[in-house]
Design a protein around this motif. Structure first.
Motif, PDB file in Angstrom:
ATOM      1  N   UNK A 185      40.342  -4.314  -2.781  1.00 10.61           N
ATOM      2  CA  UNK A 185      41.419  -3.786  -3.482  1.00 10.61           C
ATOM      3  C   UNK A 185      42.018  -5.392  -4.546  1.00 10.61           C
ATOM      4  N   UNK A 186      41.033  -6.795  -4.683  1.00  7.49           N
ATOM      5  CA  UNK A 186      41.662  -6.479  -5.161  1.00  7.49           C
ATOM      6  C   UNK A 186      41.530  -6.119  -7.189  1.00  7.49           C
ATOM      7  N   UNK A 187      40.300  -5.512  -7.472  1.00  7.93           N
ATOM      8  CA  UNK A 187      39.791  -5.129  -9.047  1.00  7.93           C
ATOM      9  C   UNK A 187      41.195  -3.322  -8.651  1.00  7.93           C
ATOM     10  N   UNK A 188      41.233  -3.206  -7.900  1.00  5.76           N
ATOM     11  CA  UNK A 188      41.965  -2.093  -8.104  1.00  5.76           C
ATOM     12  C   UNK A 188      43.832  -2.622  -7.776  1.00  5.76           C
ATOM     13  N   UNK A 189      43.746  -4.012  -7.397  1.00 14.31           N
ATOM     14  CA  UNK A 189      45.779  -4.273  -7.928  1.00 14.31           C
ATOM     15  C   UNK A 189      45.388  -4.620  -8.869  1.00 14.31           C
ATOM     16  N   UNK A 190      44.588  -5.015  -9.450  1.00 19.68           N
ATOM     17  CA  UNK A 190      44.836  -6.089 -11.030  1.00 19.68           C
ATOM     18  C   UNK A 190      44.449  -4.697 -11.916  1.00 19.68           C
ATOM     19  N   UNK A 191      43.926  -3.823 -12.076  1.00 21.43           N
ATOM     20  CA  UNK A 191      43.668  -2.581 -12.857  1.00 21.43           C
ATOM     21  C   UNK A 191      45.147  -2.265 -12.889  1.00 21.43           C
ATOM     22  N   UNK A 192      45.543  -1.713 -11.774  1.00 19.99           N
ATOM     23  CA  UNK A 192      47.616  -1.808 -11.755  1.00 19.99           C
ATOM     24  C   UNK A 192      48.217  -1.880 -12.439  1.00 19.99           C
ATOM     25  N   UNK A 193      47.652  -3.258 -12.145  1.00 13.28           N
ATOM     26  CA  UNK A 193      48.401  -4.351 -12.753  1.00 13.28           C
ATOM     27  C   UNK A 193      48.359  -4.387 -14.459  1.00 13.28           C
ATOM     28  N   UNK A 194      47.412  -4.228 -14.859  1.00  8.75           N
ATOM     29  CA  UNK A 194      46.503  -3.761 -16.430  1.00  8.75           C
ATOM     30  C   UNK A 194      47.205  -3.281 -17.152  1.00  8.75           C
TER      31      UNK A 194
END
Length: 441
Positions: A185-194
């Protein structure tokens, strides 16, 4: 019908499959193909990075277990030597718009190693900075964090594939891949933010202790993360070929009925969530480039799977990597020692290959038509290859007859079309064009 779905189609990403390559087709074949390729033809790069810190018991990849990223330095040096040898054979080409890093776990490399490798690829081949490029990388969430994603985004990667496999803790323990959902989840959220343009989450059907209910819960959690792509892989238990699988307890593997129930559950949930079945276990949101390419009749495939980019040549770099340049297919040495020895002798590390004959190329084209456009026009195929495709493929078409009777294919004269149910049994249909394979359930 569901029995048709319990099959993995990854070995039909190229035809004939690598298992049939001959050692008699060696480095000279790839050298000739590279010299003869047209300079305007697109070139895609696939870099195989075999290192990983943790051995998953379901693994069927060519991998090198290691705890220290410094142990990758000799491999990266040989990889650069391979790039030099290959780039000398290429005429001037357009900038590379398709780049893929797979493994293993590419995030095993340190950030500095990733940056250096990316720079070397750019220096040897010229990487595109265009907005429409596809630079993708496979990520094991246990090997990466938000700083890894920021670094990859700064380098130019815009597509991620995260290996989830299962969220059920019992299954994770059985395959030695304990991976809390919060990591993903943390990587999915960061990928979306980036602003990564595309995110794929991989799942595996058929793992030990897996149940329809447990996998359904995993799928619901994955769907809630709203990735652009979801890929369902089938676990194939081949412990005699892949040593890590010898640690899996056979009695814990789900039987055929359970696997089929899991796939039936997955089909219902993915359709209800609005995902389009692209084929061969790949699903995409309706607004994704793959779904749009499918609806517009321009979907294609390469050695990594489906793509919305026009087909071109593909160069594999690294141990066990596969290349397709023109009609020539080659695979690098599968053992690290053989790969290194070839490059230390300034030779391309090709261990085997194939130059498909006219009938093999015709069959490959028929497979691509069904896999990408969901229809096969024998008249168009005959015109393209200067032959009577219906006559040359008569035996193959006969093997497809039972699928027509089952409602998986519709035939009207010289045209065959996949039905929605047929798309779920696509691998079996492709096997009809593979002499020696058994396409029946």
């Amino acid at each position: 019908m569901l029995q048709l779905h319990d099959h993995d189609g990854s070995h039909y990403l190229t035809y004939p499959p690598p298992e049939r390559y001959s050692a008699e087709v060696g480095p000279e074949a790839l050298e000739q193909a590279l010299r003869e390729r047209g300079g305007a033809r697109p070139l895609a790069l696939h870099v195989h990075l075999p290192f990983c810190r943790q051995a998953c018991r379901f693994c069927a990849s060519q991998r090198v277990p290691s705890r220290d990223s410094r142990q990758a330095e000799p491999y990266l040096s040989r990889l650069d030597r391979e790039m030099v040898l290959v780039s000398r054979l290429l005429s001037e080409s357009p900038p590379v718009e398709r780049l893929h890093w797979g493994g293993g776990a590419p995030a095993f490399l340190s950030l500095d190693q990733m940056g250096d490798l990316f720079d070397r690829l750019d220096a040897r081949f010229g990487l595109s900075g265009a907005r429409g490029r596809d630079f993708s990388i496979e990520i094991d969430p246990r090997e990466a964090d938000v700083f890894t994603l920021r670094h990859l985004q700064a380098l130019g990667f815009n597509r991620l594939s995260l290996g989830v496999q299962e969220f059920d803790l019992r299954v994770q323990r059985a395959v030695n891949r304990v991976q809390p959902r919060v990591l993903t989840e943390s990587l999915v959220d960061e990928a979306e933010r980036l602003g990564f343009r595309s995110l794929n989450l991989d799942l595996i059907v058929g793992l030990p202790l897996q149940t329809p209910r447990g996998f359904g819960d995993t799928l619901e959690q994955v769907i809630a993360m709203a990735p652009a792509h979801i890929t369902l892989h089938r676990y194939a238990h081949l412990p005699q070929r892949y040593r890590p699988q010898q640690e899996i307890r056979v009695e814990e593997l789900p039987d055929a009925a359970t696997r089929l129930a899991i796939l039936g559950e997955a089909r219902g949930r993915l359709q209800a969530a609005g995902y389009v079945h692209i084929g061969l276990g790949h699903f995409a949101r309706r607004d994704d480039s793959l779904a749009l390419a499918l609806s517009e009749g321009r979907l294609a495939r390469d050695l990594q799977g489906y793509t919305s980019h026009p087909p071109g040549d593909q160069l594999g770099l690294g141990v066990a990597a596969i290349s397709r340049v023109g009609a020539t297919l080659t695979r690098n040495a599968r053992q690290l020692e053989e790969y290194e020895a070839a490059l230390d002798a300034s030779r391309l590390p090709v261990a085997g290959g194939l130059r498909p004959g006219p009938e093999q190329r015709l069959r490959a084209a028929a497979m691509e038509a069904l896999a990408c456009r969901r229809e096969l026009d024998l008249t168009a195929l005959s015109r393209e290859y200067g032959c009577n495709a219906g006559v040359l493929l008569a035996d193959d078409l006969q093997r497809l007859a039972p699928f027509c009777e089952a409602g998986l294919l519709e035939r009207q004269g010289e045209r065959l079309r996949l039905t929605p149910d047929g798309a779920w049994g696509l691998t079996r249909l492709l096997a009809a064009f593979d002499p020696g394979a058994d396409p029946t359930p």
